[in-house]
Design an enzyme around this catalytic site. Structure first.
Site, mmCIF file in Angstrom:
data_model
loop_
_atom_site.group_PDB
_atom_site.id
_atom_site.type_symbol
_atom_site.label_atom_id
_atom_site.label_comp_id
_atom_site.label_asym_id
_atom_site.label_seq_id
_atom_site.Cartn_x
_atom_site.Cartn_y
_atom_site.Cartn_z
ATOM 1 C CB SER A 51 -53.958 -78.025 -122.885
ATOM 2 O OG SER A 51 -52.726 -78.174 -122.242
ATOM 3 C CB VAL A 52 -58.147 -75.394 -124.326
ATOM 4 C CG1 VAL A 52 -59.516 -75.212 -124.924
ATOM 5 C CG2 VAL A 52 -58.253 -76.003 -122.928
#
Length: 91
Positions: free
Chosen positions: A61-62
């Site tokens: 996600s990051v």
């Protein structure tokens, strides 16, 4: 806070980092609280967790933004470039 409320999220967090050295420039967590005030008698202790510091984030996600930046920097790819992703599978 506005984004968390609009999306009906229980929590929200933002971390702003310097991309050159990784220095954290700003950090925010929702819902917020005043750490100088003692917790209320019925307050859930989880409500006082600093979300971006207390919980791990899934690297996928990051790092999506870093993947896109890495593709855009040395190539002629642009945000509107269509990529053949093999119908979502790679063998």
């Amino acid at each position: 806070a506005k984004a968390a409320v609009a999306s009906r999220a229980r929590t929200g967090s933002v971390v702003v980092m310097d991309p050159r050295g990784g220095e954290i420039l700003a950090l925010a967590s929702y819902p917020d609280y005043d750490p100088n005030e003692p917790p209320g008698p019925r307050e859930n202790p989880v409500a006082r967790h600093n979300v971006p510091v207390s919980y791990a984030s899934e690297p996928g996600s990051v790092f999506k933004a870093f993947t896109v930046a890495a593709a855009l920097a040395p190539t002629k790819l642009r945000p509107d470039t269509i990529l053949n992703c093999g119908n979502g599978t790679i063998q």
